[in-house]
Design a protein around this motif. Structure first.
Motif, mmCIF file in Angstrom:
data_model
loop_
_atom_site.group_PDB
_atom_site.id
_atom_site.type_symbol
_atom_site.label_atom_id
_atom_site.label_comp_id
_atom_site.label_asym_id
_atom_site.label_seq_id
_atom_site.Cartn_x
_atom_site.Cartn_y
_atom_site.Cartn_z
ATOM 1 N N VAL A 298 8.692 -23.506 18.824
ATOM 2 C CA VAL A 298 8.689 -22.237 19.553
ATOM 3 C C VAL A 298 7.264 -21.704 19.559
ATOM 4 O O VAL A 298 6.730 -21.329 18.502
ATOM 5 N N ALA A 317 12.821 -14.795 24.429
ATOM 6 C CA ALA A 317 12.714 -15.900 23.478
ATOM 7 C C ALA A 317 12.093 -17.102 24.189
ATOM 8 O O ALA A 317 12.717 -17.659 25.104
ATOM 9 N N VAL A 323 8.812 -18.922 29.369
ATOM 10 C CA VAL A 323 9.295 -17.694 28.742
ATOM 11 C C VAL A 323 9.490 -16.624 29.812
ATOM 12 O O VAL A 323 8.799 -16.626 30.832
#
Length: 348
Positions: A298, A317, A323
């Motif tokens: 991430v 997220a 994103v």
């Protein structure tokens, strides 16, 4: 029985011979020519006008006057006339005008390499059947004769050795040349028994190998030379980054851009992406990264409103490919504003 000797054709005195001194003097005259033979010159084609008694010349081809027809013979001025002595194979003479040594091979006078032919030669030292040329001296000089100079070491076949060997106390310490192959190598030894090839040069490609060179991308041994494919410079600093097991196998930096923005990849696996986009007042806006991040990771994403009326920007997220983000105005509602986006993560 012959009347003359077998080699120098010196006349013998015969039994009951009258005037024996004539024959004896003729033999001495010939010895006077042959012993410690030295000639004034070998390129004079006509007899000198005022020679001195005892002057000796090597008659060249095409000589004239009294010397005509006596090519390669020794002309001696004696008793006011020219006397000629034919050389015998093996005679050696010094040409005084040139300070050169020549040798008669039975057919012609030779100089240079043909002037001296011996089985062994020792200069201030003893030569032997292996070291047939020996020089014991503080230095040995080999220099040019008006231009360049080559020292040639020749071998019969590729599997033989042609090299220069450096010794300490007659024990080998370094060797350079073609030893056992036609590839050139520089070898070193601490004891004269165990040898290490420090550098080897492939005869076909010219490429280098050896203990003094990096043997892998992770080889950072002290004192080793860098290989072009393992080191970095102007030719491979920028390009496509890659790695295997954490070790870079490509360039150090990779950069690029497309419709989704710009990206920078580092050889250690770090990736940075950035873009400027306008948010939507109706809802979230998707930013697809210009280069994907490592699957399962991430990235860290920051969004910043670019006008003073914007209150704050928020992101959803993130995933490896993109994103969603929004910009909120002072009124508390989503607004359409220019937004700076930055994502930090890993590509590997």
């Amino acid at each position: 029985m012959s009347d003359v000797s077998a080699v120098l054709t010196l006349p013998y005195l015969l039994p009951s011979q009258a005037q024996k001194h004539v024959t004896h003097n003729e033999a001495l005259r010939r010895l006077d020519v042959a012993v410690q033979l030295a000639v004034i010159a070998r390129d004079v084609t006509a007899p000198p006008a005022s020679p001195a008694q005892g002057d000796r010349y090597l008659v060249p081809a095409g000589a004239s006057g009294d010397w005509a027809g006596h090519a390669d013979e020794i002309a001696v001025y004696d008793l006011n006339t020219w006397i000629f002595q034919a050389p015998v194979a093996g005679w050696v003479a010094r040409v005084l005008g040139e300070d050169a040594q020549i040798r008669f091979d039975g057919t012609a006078w030779q100089d240079g390499a043909g002037a001296l032919q011996v089985e062994t030669l020792g200069v201030n030292g003893a030569a032997d059947v292996t070291n047939r040329l020996c020089s014991v001296a503080p230095a040995t000089l080999l220099t040019h004769d008006g231009a360049g100079h080559q020292l040639k070491v020749n071998k019969a076949a590729a599997g033989d050795t042609a090299s220069l060997l450096f010794q300490t106390g007659w024990s080998g310490r370094a060797e350079m040349g073609t030893t056992g192959t036609d590839d050139f190598a520089i070898k070193v030894s601490a004891d004269g028994a165990a040898w290490i090839t420090a550098l080897g040069f492939d005869g076909a490609s010219g490429t280098v190998s050896g203990a003094a060179l990096q043997d892998s991308p992770t080889d950072t041994g002290a004192g080793k030379l860098a290989r072009a494919e393992y080191a970095y410079g102007p030719g491979n600093l920028l390009g496509t980054v890659s790695e295997t097991g954490g070790t870079p196998t490509g360039a150090v930096l990779e950069s690029g851009s497309n419709a989704n923005g710009h990206y920078l990849r580092l050889a250690d696996g770090t990736q940075i992406c950035w873009q400027q986009m306008t948010s939507s007042a109706a809802g979230q806006t998707l930013w697809s990264f210009p280069a994907g991040f490592l699957g399962g990771t991430v990235p860290v994403v920051q969004a910043t409103g670019q006008v003073q009326t914007a209150h704050f920007a928020s992101v959803g997220a993130p995933v490896a490919t993109g994103v969603n983000f929004s910009v909120w105005g002072l009124s508390g509602a989503r607004v359409a504003y220019a937004t700076g986006l930055v994502a930090f993560g890993r590509w590997a």
